[in-house]
Design a protein around this motif. Structure first.
Motif, PDB file in Angstrom:
ATOM      1  N   LEU A 145       0.827  -1.205   0.000  1.00  0.00           N
ATOM      2  CA  LEU A 145       0.000   0.000   0.000  1.00  0.00           C
ATOM      3  C   LEU A 145       0.863   1.259   0.000  1.00  0.00           C
ATOM      4  O   LEU A 145       0.538   2.246  -0.681  1.00  0.00           O
ATOM      5  CB  LEU A 145      -0.927  -0.010   1.216  1.00  0.00           C
ATOM      6  CG  LEU A 145      -1.872   1.193   1.373  1.00  0.00           C
ATOM      7  CD1 LEU A 145      -2.753   1.363   0.161  1.00  0.00           C
ATOM      8  CD2 LEU A 145      -2.708   1.040   2.638  1.00  0.00           C
ATOM      9  N   ALA A 146       1.974   1.233   0.712  1.00  0.00           N
ATOM     10  CA  ALA A 146       2.882   2.382   0.727  1.00  0.00           C
ATOM     11  C   ALA A 146       3.456   2.637  -0.664  1.00  0.00           C
ATOM     12  O   ALA A 146       3.577   3.793  -1.094  1.00  0.00           O
ATOM     13  CB  ALA A 146       4.006   2.140   1.730  1.00  0.00           C
ATOM     14  N   GLN A 147       3.806   1.573  -1.377  1.00  0.00           N
ATOM     15  CA  GLN A 147       4.292   1.722  -2.751  1.00  0.00           C
ATOM     16  C   GLN A 147       3.210   2.303  -3.649  1.00  0.00           C
ATOM     17  O   GLN A 147       3.473   3.163  -4.493  1.00  0.00           O
ATOM     18  CB  GLN A 147       4.740   0.361  -3.284  1.00  0.00           C
ATOM     19  CG  GLN A 147       5.952  -0.220  -2.602  1.00  0.00           C
ATOM     20  CD  GLN A 147       6.225  -1.650  -3.038  1.00  0.00           C
ATOM     21  OE1 GLN A 147       5.470  -2.235  -3.801  1.00  0.00           O
ATOM     22  NE2 GLN A 147       7.313  -2.216  -2.543  1.00  0.00           N
ATOM     23  N   LEU A 148       1.995   1.829  -3.463  1.00  0.00           N
ATOM     24  CA  LEU A 148       0.872   2.316  -4.264  1.00  0.00           C
ATOM     25  C   LEU A 148       0.647   3.804  -4.036  1.00  0.00           C
ATOM     26  O   LEU A 148       0.435   4.567  -4.995  1.00  0.00           O
ATOM     27  CB  LEU A 148      -0.377   1.517  -3.899  1.00  0.00           C
ATOM     28  CG  LEU A 148      -1.712   1.957  -4.504  1.00  0.00           C
ATOM     29  CD1 LEU A 148      -1.681   1.861  -6.018  1.00  0.00           C
ATOM     30  CD2 LEU A 148      -2.855   1.101  -3.941  1.00  0.00           C
ATOM     31  N   ARG A 149       0.730   4.236  -2.806  1.00  0.00           N
ATOM     32  CA  ARG A 149       0.499   5.644  -2.491  1.00  0.00           C
ATOM     33  C   ARG A 149       1.645   6.532  -2.994  1.00  0.00           C
ATOM     34  O   ARG A 149       1.423   7.687  -3.356  1.00  0.00           O
ATOM     35  CB  ARG A 149       0.342   5.816  -0.987  1.00  0.00           C
ATOM     36  CG  ARG A 149      -1.013   5.390  -0.457  1.00  0.00           C
ATOM     37  CD  ARG A 149      -1.065   5.467   1.044  1.00  0.00           C
ATOM     38  NE  ARG A 149      -2.431   5.553   1.541  1.00  0.00           N
ATOM     39  CZ  ARG A 149      -2.771   5.417   2.810  1.00  0.00           C
ATOM     40  NH1 ARG A 149      -1.827   5.173   3.719  1.00  0.00           N
ATOM     41  NH2 ARG A 149      -4.023   5.510   3.187  1.00  0.00           N
ATOM     42  N   LYS A 150       2.841   6.000  -3.012  1.00  0.00           N
ATOM     43  CA  LYS A 150       4.005   6.787  -3.415  1.00  0.00           C
ATOM     44  C   LYS A 150       3.991   7.110  -4.904  1.00  0.00           C
ATOM     45  O   LYS A 150       4.319   8.237  -5.312  1.00  0.00           O
ATOM     46  CB  LYS A 150       5.282   6.028  -3.063  1.00  0.00           C
ATOM     47  CG  LYS A 150       6.560   6.768  -3.432  1.00  0.00           C
ATOM     48  CD  LYS A 150       7.793   5.975  -3.028  1.00  0.00           C
ATOM     49  CE  LYS A 150       9.068   6.719  -3.399  1.00  0.00           C
ATOM     50  NZ  LYS A 150      10.286   5.948  -3.025  1.00  0.00           N
ATOM     51  N   ASP A 151       3.625   6.123  -5.727  1.00  0.00           N
ATOM     52  CA  ASP A 151       3.649   6.328  -7.183  1.00  0.00           C
ATOM     53  C   ASP A 151       2.595   5.420  -7.801  1.00  0.00           C
ATOM     54  O   ASP A 151       2.886   4.318  -8.266  1.00  0.00           O
ATOM     55  CB  ASP A 151       5.033   6.002  -7.735  1.00  0.00           C
ATOM     56  CG  ASP A 151       5.211   6.472  -9.177  1.00  0.00           C
ATOM     57  OD1 ASP A 151       4.188   6.604  -9.889  1.00  0.00           O
ATOM     58  OD2 ASP A 151       6.364   6.672  -9.606  1.00  0.00           O
ATOM     59  N   ARG A 152       1.362   5.886  -7.764  1.00  0.00           N
ATOM     60  CA  ARG A 152       0.234   5.065  -8.214  1.00  0.00           C
ATOM     61  C   ARG A 152       0.358   4.651  -9.683  1.00  0.00           C
ATOM     62  O   ARG A 152       0.151   3.476 -10.023  1.00  0.00           O
ATOM     63  CB  ARG A 152      -1.075   5.835  -7.956  1.00  0.00           C
ATOM     64  CG  ARG A 152      -2.337   5.008  -7.954  1.00  0.00           C
ATOM     65  CD  ARG A 152      -3.485   5.778  -7.293  1.00  0.00           C
ATOM     66  NE  ARG A 152      -3.551   7.138  -7.780  1.00  0.00           N
ATOM     67  CZ  ARG A 152      -4.388   7.560  -8.728  1.00  0.00           C
ATOM     68  NH1 ARG A 152      -5.259   6.729  -9.285  1.00  0.00           N
ATOM     69  NH2 ARG A 152      -4.375   8.814  -9.124  1.00  0.00           N
ATOM     70  N   PRO A 153       0.683   5.551 -10.609  1.00  0.00           N
ATOM     71  CA  PRO A 153       0.822   5.131 -12.008  1.00  0.00           C
ATOM     72  C   PRO A 153       1.879   4.044 -12.199  1.00  0.00           C
ATOM     73  O   PRO A 153       1.662   3.077 -12.950  1.00  0.00           O
ATOM     74  CB  PRO A 153       1.204   6.424 -12.729  1.00  0.00           C
ATOM     75  CG  PRO A 153       0.626   7.514 -11.878  1.00  0.00           C
ATOM     76  CD  PRO A 153       0.806   7.024 -10.474  1.00  0.00           C
ATOM     77  N   LYS A 154       3.019   4.198 -11.539  1.00  0.00           N
ATOM     78  CA  LYS A 154       4.072   3.186 -11.659  1.00  0.00           C
ATOM     79  C   LYS A 154       3.623   1.857 -11.077  1.00  0.00           C
ATOM     80  O   LYS A 154       3.926   0.778 -11.627  1.00  0.00           O
ATOM     81  CB  LYS A 154       5.345   3.660 -10.960  1.00  0.00           C
ATOM     82  CG  LYS A 154       6.527   2.695 -11.080  1.00  0.00           C
ATOM     83  CD  LYS A 154       7.753   3.248 -10.362  1.00  0.00           C
ATOM     84  CE  LYS A 154       8.987   2.378 -10.603  1.00  0.00           C
ATOM     85  NZ  LYS A 154       8.809   0.990 -10.096  1.00  0.00           N
TER      86      LYS A 154
END
Length: 272
Positions: A145-154
């Motif tokens: 979830l932290a990765q998703l929030r950091k750079d959603r398009p990526k």
């Protein structure tokens, strides 16, 4: 396109095609009614009415700051069904939509529903607990979830090939993959994170235990988003009367890559 309003004032968008026995399609997390473009024409041509909901925070519906839990999702689904006074329904639910469909049946009963199909669903319970050791550790989910929030398009772009299991030879064009990523990004960022967390923490095992209507479970063996050992195969055990299908070369996006086979299996289930 039509809208209706639910109890908290949220306006939800839906689409309604064809005539005949109703099928209500419950979309995946971050996807909307447009995801069913390979199913709706097929079933309309076979004499069914296809109703599709854009859940709150998705598609053309309102984007409120609350209501991204399974209970509210089930209640929004019930509101649509009651708004159109649908009866004799087949619920067709993909991924996290399966949780909403299962919760609908436990909260609102099966009076209006004849059967349910769970496609690549994230049932029965994703989180690893003492009584659910097969689940995913919470720390892993929070890191994701932290990765998703950091750079959603990526985040979505990095997972697109695996989503369709293109490494197994599934023919999905770069243009289609890019299009599906854009569709995922169309959901509200707030709804994206809130529903991701809610779906992980929600235990749907009690909901599944009460399902007695005819049930279809379809899952891809190569599903990276909802690993089959955590989801599909366990759902089959919890709903022992279900018709169960595994697609050896399918990932999570089987509604695209295996649309012909999937549609045929759902049609056979409808006619059985």
């Amino acid at each position: 396109m039509p809208f209706f309003e639910v109890g908290d004032g949220t306006r939800l968008s839906y689409e309604d095609y064809g005539a005949g026995a109703p099928m209500v399609f419950v979309s995946s997390w971050v996807l909307n009614a447009d995801m069913w473009e390979y199913q709706v024409p097929f079933f309309v041509e076979h004499g069914f009415r296809c109703v599709l909901l854009d859940r709150r925070g998705h598609g053309r519906s309102d984007r409120p700051s609350s209501g991204y839990d399974a209970d509210t999702g089930a209640d929004d689904l019930a509101a649509l069904i009651e708004h159109l006074d649908l009866r004799g329904i087949t619920l067709v639910a993909h991924s996290a939509g399966g949780g909403e469909a299962a919760r609908y049946l436990s909260r609102h009963g099966a009076e209006r529903v004849l059967r349910v199909a769970f496609l690549a669903s994230t049932l029965p319970y994703l989180k690893s607990t003492e009584d659910n050791p097969e689940g995913i550790p919470e720390a892993v989910n929070e890191a994701t979830l932290a990765q998703l929030r950091k750079d959603r398009p990526k985040w979505f772009a990095d997972r697109a090939q695996g989503y369709f299991a293109t490494h197994l030879g599934n023919d999905v064009s770069p243009a289609l993959i890019e299009h599906e990523v854009r569709r995922c990004l169309s959901a509200s960022p707030f709804a994206t994170a809130a529903m991701f967390r809610s779906n992980f923490h929600t235990d749907f095992r009690p909901d599944l235990r009460h399902i007695t209507i005819p049930t279809l479970v379809v899952h891809g063996v190569a599903d990276q988003s909802a690993p089959i050992g955590v989801t599909g195969r366990r759902t089959r055990k919890m709903v022992p009367h279900a018709v169960y299908r595994e697609y050896p070369t399918a990932g999570h996006g089987l509604y695209v890559t295996h649309a012909e086979q999937l549609n045929a299996d759902i049609l056979g289930f409808l006619k059985s």
